[in-house]
Design a protein around this motif. Structure first.
Motif: not given
Length: 444
Positions: A297-309
């Motif tokens: 969950e935490n890895v994917n939340q981080t990767l989503i945040n990065r991908a948005w940017c």
């Protein structure tokens, strides 16, 4: 250690109004870069501490401008977030055990006498007097979540010192007493949910139930783990997990699914501090329950945040693989809980730096870009400043404890696992996790 001494020979840090560190004339290795960032961020909690209490000030403004002259106001939760960083400084030889003992004795003496209600501290305290500083008009009493952030750090300190010298054992024993005095059950109001605030003047009027998913998981873990004032498992499952309603379907973005409904931010996940605050001591790697695999969950939340940017839908200047990370911090509108979908063009360094446990290579690119290419605009005597924006030419020289703490503690967890190892070996924590239905297999 040799590399660090070489770096420190090129840098000078004194006290609150310290001279800004000067950039060395050679390129730092990854280890030297992490040494540098961790060392200077640690100084927020060491040389930047409020003198009387030894605790972390809510904020340090290098520009010298304070709201309501509040330089003496300390934060309970922010202090707890930085304690693993102090233990890491012992391990890395930056301070001695004796110096750390003296600091912890000062902190604990302050906390023993400071305002508490049913063993629960407020969000803010006056560092000179120990009296509550209201966070808002009705938030003038017990703050369960900030106290949980404080106690998760204190329990790690208890574990670290419990078999040490007489002075160290005394610290562990005094922390244990504070821990046992925290009445988590009181904060249920005899219902199957925890409530965030209680006020001596307004009682439960704020009426803020802790329902997931956000940054508050640690309050339930500690509540279940309490050896004296424990909460029932039903409070977790019916309250926090909303009787199963916490689970998400078809949530996530950019090919990274989310298992949990992030309150008010289901598609992209919330601000990245939701992946940090409860996990400074609680190790998400190998941690699962019937609702989620917390590492994924935490890895994917981080990767989503990065991908948005990286996608950068608003075309903000500077965004990309080397500059990403949206979370709560100072902002162009004073303060904002930045996240995908609520993006003002402001990058908060703590977002990517504190995520180094989840995205080491990706986070290191941001750290290096900030340090090497932005330099003194973003890095000062206590490490990276709280926020920056090439889009708005916004480079405030200001720090917040709740953003510095996750950086210094997560860097140490990434490098040695120190905080995670100590917290997850605590018998009460293990019993509390089992009570709530968690399984934990470190290394998985």
């Amino acid at each position: 250690m040799k590399n660090l001494l070489l770096i420190l020979s090129l840098f000078a840090v004194s006290c609150v109004q310290a001279e800004k560190p000067k950039k060395p004339t050679y390129t730092l290795t990854d280890e030297q870069l992490l040494d540098t960032v961790q060392y200077y961020t640690f100084q927020y909690f060491w040389k930047g501490a409020e003198p009387n209490s030894g605790m972390a000030p809510e904020r340090i403004h290098i520009d010298g401008i304070y709201p309501d002259n509040d330089a003496h106001i300390i934060t309970t939760g922010g202090t707890g977030m930085g304690l693993i960083g102090i233990l890491g400084a012992i391990e890395r030889g930056w301070i001695s055990r004796q110096e750390a003992v003296a600091r912890f004795e000062k902190m604990i003496s302050f906390l023993e006498k400071a305002d508490r209600w049913n063993g629960i501290w407020p969000h803010w305290l006056d560092g000179k007097t120990g009296r509550v500083k209201p966070f808002s008009p009705k938030d003038d009493g017990a703050d369960l979540v900030e106290s949980a952030f404080l106690m998760q750090g204190l329990l790690v300190v208890r574990e670290y010192f419990k078999t040490g010298t007489e002075a160290e054992k005394s610290i562990a024993e005094r922390i244990d007493k504070l821990w046992k005095e925290m009445d988590f059950a009181f904060h249920t109001q005899n219902q199957n949910v925890l409530y965030w605030h209680w006020s001596p003047r307004y009682q439960w009027e704020m009426n803020f139930a802790l329902e997931g998913y956000n940054e508050c998981l640690i309050a339930y873990v500690l509540g279940a783990a309490s050896p004296t004032h424990s909460i029932p498992a039903e409070a977790y499952h019916q309250g926090w997990a909303r009787s199963g309603g916490i689970q998400a379907t078809n949530s996530g973005a950019f090919g990274f699914p989310l298992q949990l409904k992030h309150n008010g931010a289901e598609q992209y996940g919330g601000p990245l501090f939701w992946a940090h605050y409860s996990y400074l001591s609680l190790n998400p790697k190998g941690l699962k329950d019937q609702y989620a695999d917390y590492w994924q969950e935490n890895v994917n939340q981080t990767l989503i945040n990065r991908a948005w940017c990286i996608q950068n839908p608003k075309k903000f200047k500077g965004y990309g693989e080397n500059l990403w990370g949206l979370t709560a911090s100072y902002s162009i509108n004073f303060y904002d809980a930045h996240r995908p979908g609520n993006d003002t063009g402001v990058i908060s360094p703590t977002a990517a730096v504190s995520s180094i446990v989840y995205t080491p290579e990706e986070s290191l690119k941001v750290i290096r870009n900030l340090y090497e290419n932005y330099g003194e605009k973003v890095f000062g005597p206590y490490g990276f400043y709280d926020a920056m924006s090439p889009e708005h030419n916004f480079f405030p020289q200001r720090y917040l404890a709740i953003d510095q703490g996750p950086m210094v503690s997560m860097i140490e967890n990434y490098r040695s696992g120190l905080g995670w190892k100590l917290f997850m070996q605590i018998p009460e924590v293990q019993a509390g996790l089992q009570k709530l239905g968690f399984s934990y297999q470190p290394g998985n």
